[in-house]
Write a protein that holds these residues in place. Structure first.
Motif, short mmCIF file in Angstrom:
data_model
loop_
_atom_site.label_atom_id
_atom_site.label_comp_id
_atom_site.label_asym_id
_atom_site.label_seq_id
_atom_site.Cartn_x
_atom_site.Cartn_y
_atom_site.Cartn_z
N GLY A 57 -36.83 111.87 33.09
CA GLY A 57 -38.07 112.22 32.14
C GLY A 57 -38.04 111.13 31.14
N ASP A 58 -38.07 111.55 29.75
CA ASP A 58 -38.06 110.71 28.72
C ASP A 58 -36.55 110.50 28.11
N ALA A 59 -35.65 111.16 28.94
CA ALA A 59 -34.20 111.21 28.30
C ALA A 59 -33.51 109.98 29.17
N THR A 60 -32.64 109.07 28.38
CA THR A 60 -31.89 108.11 28.60
C THR A 60 -30.52 108.61 28.63
N MET A 71 -29.40 109.16 24.77
CA MET A 71 -30.31 108.72 23.49
C MET A 71 -31.17 109.69 22.99
N VAL A 72 -31.26 109.90 21.73
CA VAL A 72 -32.23 110.77 21.06
C VAL A 72 -32.47 110.15 19.92
N GLY A 73 -33.94 109.74 19.92
CA GLY A 73 -34.60 109.26 18.78
C GLY A 73 -33.96 108.01 18.49
N GLN A 108 -22.71 117.60 37.64
CA GLN A 108 -24.07 117.98 37.91
C GLN A 108 -24.53 118.64 36.74
N ARG A 109 -25.93 118.23 36.53
CA ARG A 109 -26.66 118.67 35.45
C ARG A 109 -28.04 119.07 35.89
N ALA A 110 -28.06 120.13 36.29
CA ALA A 110 -29.56 120.78 36.80
C ALA A 110 -30.59 120.80 35.68
N GLY A 111 -31.72 121.33 35.96
CA GLY A 111 -32.89 121.25 34.96
C GLY A 111 -32.74 122.05 33.93
N SER A 112 -31.92 123.19 33.92
CA SER A 112 -31.47 123.80 32.77
C SER A 112 -30.96 123.05 31.75
N GLY A 113 -29.85 121.95 31.90
CA GLY A 113 -29.38 121.31 31.19
C GLY A 113 -27.59 121.55 31.09
#
Length: 226
Positions: A57-60, A71-73, A108-113
């Motif tokens: 998405g928009d998260a790196t 990366m946050v902000g 593993q990181r699912a959609g829930s985070g």
């Protein structure tokens, strides 16, 4: 032998044995106070080596030898719920599921985070293929999982890389010979280098102990009246 040489020789001999048996002794997991680092403590900012980058998405997400970050902000933040050790690879599949592999296993990181450890071990590489997850696990080779990390088999075809590499051996240089003689690999092979290191370490320790005893005896004799 000068008594002043015994201390550095003793340190080299003892530490050589500890280095050769670091896994069995667990020295890497034993945390010490920063003050014990002496002059080895580098006061400059440590260099962070980026191993891999993935975007969901928009998260790196950034895999580095210092850990896994997001990366946050425009600022890196350590990813929670996952070990702080070295991560060498991070990948995202089409569904947005994130996989991270490194020194402390495959995660593993699912959609829930939330992060879940799929397998323990020291992972040096990770890739996503149409037929599943391909990962290189130290001492076990390249493995394939077609069910999201629940079960693993030897990745078909990857073992042939070793056969191909054997057909194209790298040149054996004088520097390589010197290193192999120095480490003991020339005599015992890579898996048994510890034998050579133990021999050298024990030799140095014996010289230190016998040299110290001889020095003590000579000092004691000098102190006796003639």
């Amino acid at each position: 032998m000068s008594i002043a040489l015994l201390i550095p020789m003793f340190i080299i001999g003892a530490t050589a044995i500890f280095i050769a048996h670091d896994k069995s002794l667990g020295t890497q997991d034993l945390k010490l106070a920063p003050a014990m680092a002496g002059n080895a403590m580098n006061m400059k900012m440590p260099e962070v080596i980026v191993r891999d980058v993935a975007t969901v998405g928009d998260a790196t997400f950034i895999a580095s030898q210092a850990g896994l970050f997001r990366m946050v902000g425009g600022f890196p933040v350590r990813e929670p719920g996952i070990p702080k050790g070295e991560f060498r690879s991070v990948k995202a599949d089409a569904a947005g599921t994130l996989y991270a592999a490194g020194k402390y296993g495959l995660w593993q990181r699912a959609g829930s985070g939330a992060w879940t450890q799929l397998r323990e071990g020291d992972f040096h590489g990770l890739g996503l293929m149409p037929n599943g997850i391909v990962a290189y696990l130290k001492d076990q080779g390249t493995l394939l999982s077609s069910d999201g990390g629940k079960s693993w088999i030897e990745a078909p075809g990857f073992a042939k890389l070793g056969v191909l590499a054997a057909r194209e051996p790298e040149a054996y240089t004088l520097q390589k010979l010197v290193m192999d003689l120095h480490t003991g690999k020339f005599f015992f092979g890579k898996s048994a280098e510890w034998i050579w290191i133990d021999i050298l370490g024990a030799t140095l320790l014996m010289l230190c102990l016998t040299g110290g005893w001889m020095w003590w005896r000579s000092q004691k004799q000098k102190a006796q009246p003639v």
